[in-house]
Design a protein around this motif. Structure first.
Motif, PDB file in Angstrom:
ATOM      1  N   THR A 234      31.059  23.786  43.502  1.00  0.00           N
ATOM      2  CA  THR A 234      30.568  22.614  44.245  1.00  0.00           C
ATOM      3  C   THR A 234      31.125  21.321  43.665  1.00  0.00           C
ATOM      4  O   THR A 234      31.483  21.241  42.484  1.00  0.00           O
ATOM      5  CB  THR A 234      29.031  22.534  44.223  1.00  0.00           C
TER       6      THR A 234
ATOM      7  N   SER B 115      24.869  18.973  58.044  1.00  0.00           N
ATOM      8  CA  SER B 115      25.944  19.682  57.366  1.00  0.00           C
ATOM      9  C   SER B 115      27.100  19.905  58.324  1.00  0.00           C
ATOM     10  O   SER B 115      26.906  19.994  59.547  1.00  0.00           O
ATOM     11  CB  SER B 115      25.447  21.020  56.802  1.00  0.00           C
TER      12      SER B 115
ATOM     13  N   ASP C 104      34.187  21.066  57.036  1.00  0.00           N
ATOM     14  CA  ASP C 104      35.227  20.044  56.937  1.00  0.00           C
ATOM     15  C   ASP C 104      36.580  20.724  56.780  1.00  0.00           C
ATOM     16  O   ASP C 104      36.763  21.562  55.883  1.00  0.00           O
ATOM     17  CB  ASP C 104      34.937  19.137  55.742  1.00  0.00           C
TER      18      ASP C 104
ATOM     19  N   MET D 128      35.855  23.411  53.899  1.00  0.00           N
ATOM     20  CA  MET D 128      34.723  23.253  52.992  1.00  0.00           C
ATOM     21  C   MET D 128      33.453  22.973  53.783  1.00  0.00           C
ATOM     22  O   MET D 128      33.498  22.274  54.794  1.00  0.00           O
ATOM     23  CB  MET D 128      34.981  22.084  52.031  1.00  0.00           C
TER      24      MET D 128
ATOM     25  N   MET E 134      30.167  20.876  53.875  1.00  0.00           N
ATOM     26  CA  MET E 134      29.618  19.669  53.270  1.00  0.00           C
ATOM     27  C   MET E 134      28.196  19.463  53.770  1.00  0.00           C
ATOM     28  O   MET E 134      27.947  19.557  54.975  1.00  0.00           O
ATOM     29  CB  MET E 134      30.455  18.438  53.606  1.00  0.00           C
TER      30      MET E 134
ATOM     31  N   ASN F 266      25.556  14.182  48.485  1.00  0.00           N
ATOM     32  CA  ASN F 266      26.596  14.819  49.301  1.00  0.00           C
ATOM     33  C   ASN F 266      27.215  15.951  48.484  1.00  0.00           C
ATOM     34  O   ASN F 266      27.907  15.703  47.500  1.00  0.00           O
ATOM     35  CB  ASN F 266      27.647  13.782  49.695  1.00  0.00           C
TER      36      ASN F 266
ATOM     37  N   THR G 180      29.609  19.353  48.416  1.00  0.00           N
ATOM     38  CA  THR G 180      30.664  20.111  49.085  1.00  0.00           C
ATOM     39  C   THR G 180      30.767  21.494  48.440  1.00  0.00           C
ATOM     40  O   THR G 180      30.855  21.595  47.206  1.00  0.00           O
ATOM     41  CB  THR G 180      32.012  19.387  48.970  1.00  0.00           C
TER      42      THR G 180
END
Length: 325
Positions: free
Chosen positions: A14, A90, A93, A109, A111, A126, A128
């Protein structure tokens, strides 16, 4: 600055950014879910984002592109997975190519944007999630930590009413790093007219004068990509040597953004890269000028000339001699 921490966790794959804002959760939620507000800060300085699609519903998608001052482009897309107003949403990405297809060799990914009340304001977390350690390492190596920090640190200007944000501050100069300076000034007038005032010779001669006693005697502007410009100033009283600047237009996106090179006329010294952006809100226009210097020494030398004071004098004339007419 809003960003308080950016951490990587190789074990859990992460990358997490935390930022605090002096605004309620609902206001921060609006900034992240309105594409016109989102594109004011999603790209880091010099790489502003433009969202061309934004279908904010589970299963919907968004597409955006970011363009550097030199014209390099980066494209991305979101697939909205979950939406829980105003607590979070969410997305998946993905890096995209020019045709909107996933870019080979780059990771996708998940996010998660989380918003919560904190210390009289709100907090963004935030996170990822990556599918492999290699994908995490690749993203960090591409500058994700630095880029996301610079991007989210722009959000304060979005969360406030533009006039409240700029009230009484005049021309502001911020040192972003050793070679980048950001200058901002609010102008009480529409963006179209502020754009014209920066690109039409007859209007430039009314305001781009610097300190009292100077006149812009030459203003030649070809505001097209690849076009050139030349400015020359003379002192009213004589006895002081005139000076000038010249350069080339690299990027033109009227009336929103223009990027030019700039160097002092008659010299072989290094040039700067000047990235001008205009944003209008409720009849007022925020001028943002991002200047890239070749090195720290050049940056400090030019700032020491009183450049910011001269720009404030010019911007004051812009409001009184051009915008108010």
């Amino acid at each position: 600055m809003p960003v308080t921490a950016v951490t990587t966790d190789p074990e859990n794959l992460t990358l997490t950014l935390v930022a605090d804002f002096a605004a309620p959760v609902e206001r921060v939620w609006k900034a992240f879910t309105d594409p016109r507000q989102l594109e004011r800060f999603w790209g880091p300085p010099g790489w502003p984002a433009i969202f061309t699609d934004f279908e904010f519903t589970p299963g919907g998608s968004a597409k955006y592109h970011m363009t550097s001052p030199k014209g390099e482009s980066s494209r991305g897309g979101w697939e909205f997975l979950e939406i829980d107003p105003p607590r979070g949403f969410s997305v998946l990405d993905t890096f995209l190519d020019e045709d909107g297809a996933p870019l080979d060799g780059f990771p996708s990914m998940r996010m998660v944007f989380g918003f919560e009340s904190a210390d009289g304001g709100s907090r963004l977390t935030n996170t990822t999630y990556f599918t492999s350690a290699e994908a995490l390492e690749q993203t960090v190596a591409m500058g994700a930590v630095e880029g996301s920090t610079l991007a989210i640190n722009q959000l304060d200007a979005v969360l406030q009413d533009l006039r409240d944000y700029a009230l009484g501050k005049g021309t502001r100069t911020e040192l972003l790093d050793d070679t980048h300076v950001r200058i901002t000034r609010l102008i009480e007038g529409p963006r179209d007219l502020v754009w014209r005032a920066h690109h039409e010779p007859e209007l430039l001669k009314k305001w781009m004068l610097g300190p009292d006693g100077w006149q812009l005697t030459v203003a030649e502007v070809d505001a097209r990509p690849g076009g050139t410009y030349r400015y020359h100033w003379e002192h009213d009283g004589g006895g002081r040597e005139g000076f000038g600047f010249e350069g080339e237009s690299l990027l033109v996106d009227a009336p929103r953004r223009s990027v030019t090179t700039e160097r002092m006329s008659g010299t072989d010294g290094p040039s700067t890269l000047n990235d001008l952006s205009l944003y209008e809100e409720d009849g007022a226009t925020l001028i943002t000028l991002l200047i890239e210097y070749p090195d720290k020494e050049t940056r400090d030398m030019i700032l020491a000339t009183g450049m910011a004071d001269g720009m404030e004098a010019s911007y004051a004339r812009l409001e009184s001699a051009v915008i108010s007419v």
